[in-house]
Design a protein around this motif. Structure first.
Motif, mmCIF file in Angstrom:
data_model
loop_
_atom_site.group_PDB
_atom_site.id
_atom_site.type_symbol
_atom_site.label_atom_id
_atom_site.label_comp_id
_atom_site.label_asym_id
_atom_site.label_seq_id
_atom_site.Cartn_x
_atom_site.Cartn_y
_atom_site.Cartn_z
ATOM 1 N N ALA A 187 0.827 -1.211 0.000
ATOM 2 C CA ALA A 187 0.000 0.000 0.000
ATOM 3 C C ALA A 187 0.854 1.251 0.000
ATOM 4 N N SER A 188 1.947 1.222 0.753
ATOM 5 C CA SER A 188 2.814 2.388 0.828
ATOM 6 C C SER A 188 3.598 2.598 -0.460
ATOM 7 N N GLU A 189 4.197 1.537 -0.974
ATOM 8 C CA GLU A 189 5.058 1.678 -2.149
ATOM 9 C C GLU A 189 4.273 1.900 -3.436
ATOM 10 N N GLN A 190 3.053 1.378 -3.496
ATOM 11 C CA GLN A 190 2.238 1.536 -4.699
ATOM 12 C C GLN A 190 1.223 2.669 -4.581
ATOM 13 N N ALA A 191 1.258 3.385 -3.448
ATOM 14 C CA ALA A 191 0.276 4.441 -3.194
ATOM 15 C C ALA A 191 -1.146 3.923 -3.397
ATOM 16 N N ALA A 192 -1.386 2.728 -2.869
ATOM 17 C CA ALA A 192 -2.661 2.041 -3.112
ATOM 18 C C ALA A 192 -3.786 2.534 -2.221
ATOM 19 N N GLY A 193 -3.447 3.176 -1.095
ATOM 20 C CA GLY A 193 -4.478 3.743 -0.245
ATOM 21 C C GLY A 193 -5.323 2.713 0.465
ATOM 22 N N HIS A 194 -6.494 3.130 0.927
ATOM 23 C CA HIS A 194 -7.365 2.274 1.724
ATOM 24 C C HIS A 194 -8.218 1.342 0.867
ATOM 25 N N ILE A 195 -8.450 1.703 -0.379
ATOM 26 C CA ILE A 195 -9.201 0.811 -1.276
ATOM 27 C C ILE A 195 -8.357 0.572 -2.520
ATOM 28 N N ASN A 196 -8.261 1.543 -3.422
ATOM 29 C CA ASN A 196 -7.451 1.409 -4.640
ATOM 30 C C ASN A 196 -7.332 2.761 -5.342
ATOM 31 N N PRO A 197 -6.302 2.969 -6.153
ATOM 32 C CA PRO A 197 -6.257 4.170 -6.986
ATOM 33 C C PRO A 197 -7.408 4.189 -7.997
ATOM 34 N N LYS A 198 -7.645 5.341 -8.558
ATOM 35 C CA LYS A 198 -8.802 5.517 -9.445
ATOM 36 C C LYS A 198 -8.751 4.611 -10.664
ATOM 37 N N ASP A 199 -7.535 4.380 -11.207
ATOM 38 C CA ASP A 199 -7.427 3.570 -12.426
ATOM 39 C C ASP A 199 -7.253 2.081 -12.115
ATOM 40 N N HIS A 200 -7.613 1.676 -10.914
ATOM 41 C CA HIS A 200 -7.399 0.300 -10.470
ATOM 42 C C HIS A 200 -8.696 -0.260 -9.863
#
Length: 517
Positions: A187-200
């Motif tokens: 989550a930290s390295e991919q900036a994945a956040g609490h759910i997912n990025p917008k394009d994911h």
């Protein structure tokens, strides 16, 4: 007349307070009392009916994000198009024709409180999320089949990550949702956040228990899976990235039972004592995110009876201590951890994990079974399901279909050999390559029926599997990403444990409210 409020209404009450959304500790209740409580609070049953979706696709924003005006609706967004031999046809992957669209909107920051997601996930509940990149990978061509990265993505149905979505209570006792990952720093390295990025986007899944498992037993199993998931993330070091292999390393129940013993023995140490983490660098994403948490969580209840019987009294003392510590197990130098010191005296990459509650299992919770809860595939399962996904109505008498499938298998051969455990196509045993080519030739040949084809293929599958075992490349057990969809489509019998699709998760910017006339 009093009408009980739905979970949707409770979750949107002004406080979103966990006291209203969390069952009592089942360790204090008998099985009968726990079932009675859930009967009186059906909105908190794990298998409760899904709320109605309030969203529809916002196609202009979808076109803008993926630069693809060819996406006309859900069919294009979640499935693939085969462009081969001057022919075009739909390949159902993430949204089979029998599966209705059920959109769930998310934002990707904690402050949003995930208003729509909280209609589906209550505090303490454990769900599976399969993140995918299908909108940008929706065409299957000869070039994609022969490209090492794109062909691997195709075998994975464009699913590139698996997350655990877990309902939590924050320090103010307000409900929320966090995602935990393998590896933990994802989550930290991919900036994945609490759910997912917008394009994911992602697909959300829950376990569907056999009909004889009561609501209280279901929730107790989910609590146990959640706690074992945290213990795995604490001390087991998984791979940084996928190797492309789908080989199962913990292929027997005895191996997983021993892993549970290793985890508790390692966590028994004090955090200040230097300790080697449990190395699982060869374990695949599906094995780490699905196979291990489910087998430990369903088959090893964290109660005194099960733990002392399997691992002894000291292990039971360790379990009690870990649960008593709660979020403090993530404090640096307190409990062994695979990472070092992070911010605020906590270990690294534990921000979301700290909010996940650890819980003892009630004494009445029994092991689900004394074996693997889901049997991995063999070579036959991996190869046949790959082809059946592309041609679900495979006519073995049609030369064009058989020839095309043989060509596809030929294009995918390097990627499939990697999936079956061969570290590099150049290192494949010559007899393995020969048998694989014989397999392709058999598929290309005319057969009067699918069963007749299977009879011809069966010896080839067995020979390939034996060659892999003799070369110590595999034990004959595989868990590709496609295995997860196999557990849901077609729907399994109600007497079987299965995966149940809950909906398709998209960022709220890609959705718009349904207009009620």
């Amino acid at each position: 007349m009093y009408q009980p409020r739905t979970y949707h209404e409770l979750a949107h009450s002004t406080a979103l307070h966990c006291a209203r959304l969390t069952p009592p500790a089942f360790t204090r209740l008998s099985l009968e009392e726990a079932n009675q409580w859930l009967m009186q609070n059906p909105q908190l049953n794990y298998a409760r009916p899904l709320p109605t979706s309030t969203y529809q696709l916002n196609l202009p924003t979808i076109h803008s994000l993926w630069h693809d005006n060819g996406i006309k609706g859900a069919t294009e967004l979640f499935n693939k198009i085969l462009l081969l031999d001057n022919q075009t046809h739909l390949v159902s992957t993430l949204l089979p024709t029998e599966q209705p669209l059920h959109l769930i909107g998310f934002k990707n920051n904690w402050r949003s409180k995930q208003r729509d997601v909280l209609r589906y996930i209550a505090p303490g509940e454990w769900y599976l999320g399969t993140s995918h990149r299908n909108p940008s990978e929706r065409f299957i061509t000869r070039q994609t089949l022969q490209d090492p990265l794109l062909s691997r993505s195709l075998l994975n149905l464009s699913i590139d990550h698996i997350r655990h979505y877990i309902g939590v209570c924050d320090t103010s006792q307000r409900a929320g949702v966090v995602a935990v990952d393998v590896p933990r720093h994802y989550a930290s390295e991919q900036a994945a956040g609490h759910i997912n990025p917008k394009d994911h986007p992602a697909l959300l899944w829950r376990l569907r228990f056999p009909s004889h498992i009561t609501p209280a037993q279901q929730r107790a199993y989910i609590n146990n899976i959640r706690t074992w998931t945290m213990l795995l993330h604490k001390i087991v070091r998984f791979a940084e990235s996928s190797s492309g292999s789908d080989v199962v390393h913990y292929a027997t129940w005895e191996q997983i039972e021993h892993l549970g013993q290793q985890i508790l023995a390692t966590l028994q140490q004090r955090g200040r004592t230097p300790i080697a983490p449990i190395e699982a660098q060869q374990v695949s994403l599906v094995e780490a995110s699905f196979h291990l948490p489910l087998n430990l969580g369903l088959n090893i209840p964290l109660n005194e009876t099960s733990i002392t019987e399997l691992y002894g009294q000291e292990a039971w003392f360790t379990v009690q201590r870990l649960v008593r510590e709660g979020r403090r197990i993530w404090r640096a130098n307190r409990i062994p951890d695979i990472y070092g010191l992070g911010a605020h005296h906590y270990v690294q990459y534990s921000e979301q994990h700290r909010m996940v509650q650890l819980e003892l299992a009630p004494q009445w919770l029994m092991p689900f079974k004394q074996d693997l809860v889901f049997k991995p595939w063999g070579v036959q399962g991996v190869l046949l399901h790959c082809l059946q996904r592309i041609a679900p109505h495979w006519d073995t008498q049609d030369w064009h279909t058989s020839n095309q499938l043989a060509d596809i298998l030929s294009y995918l051969k390097p990627t499939l050999l990697l999936a079956l455990g061969v570290p590099s196509p150049q290192l494949a045993p010559p007899e393995l390559v020969l048998k694989f080519d014989e397999l392709i030739s058999t598929i290309r040949t005319h057969h009067p029926s699918y069963q007749a084809l299977l009879q011809q293929l069966q010896p080839r599958f067995e020979q390939i599997e034996q060659i892999l075992k003799n070369a110590h490349l595999s034990k004959g057990a595989y868990l590709p990403v496609a295995y997860l969809l196999h557990l849901a489509y077609p729907p399994q019998a109600v007497s079987e444990l299965a995966l149940e699709p809950m909906g398709q998760m998209l960022h709220v910017d890609l959705l718009k409210p349904i207009e009620h006339k």
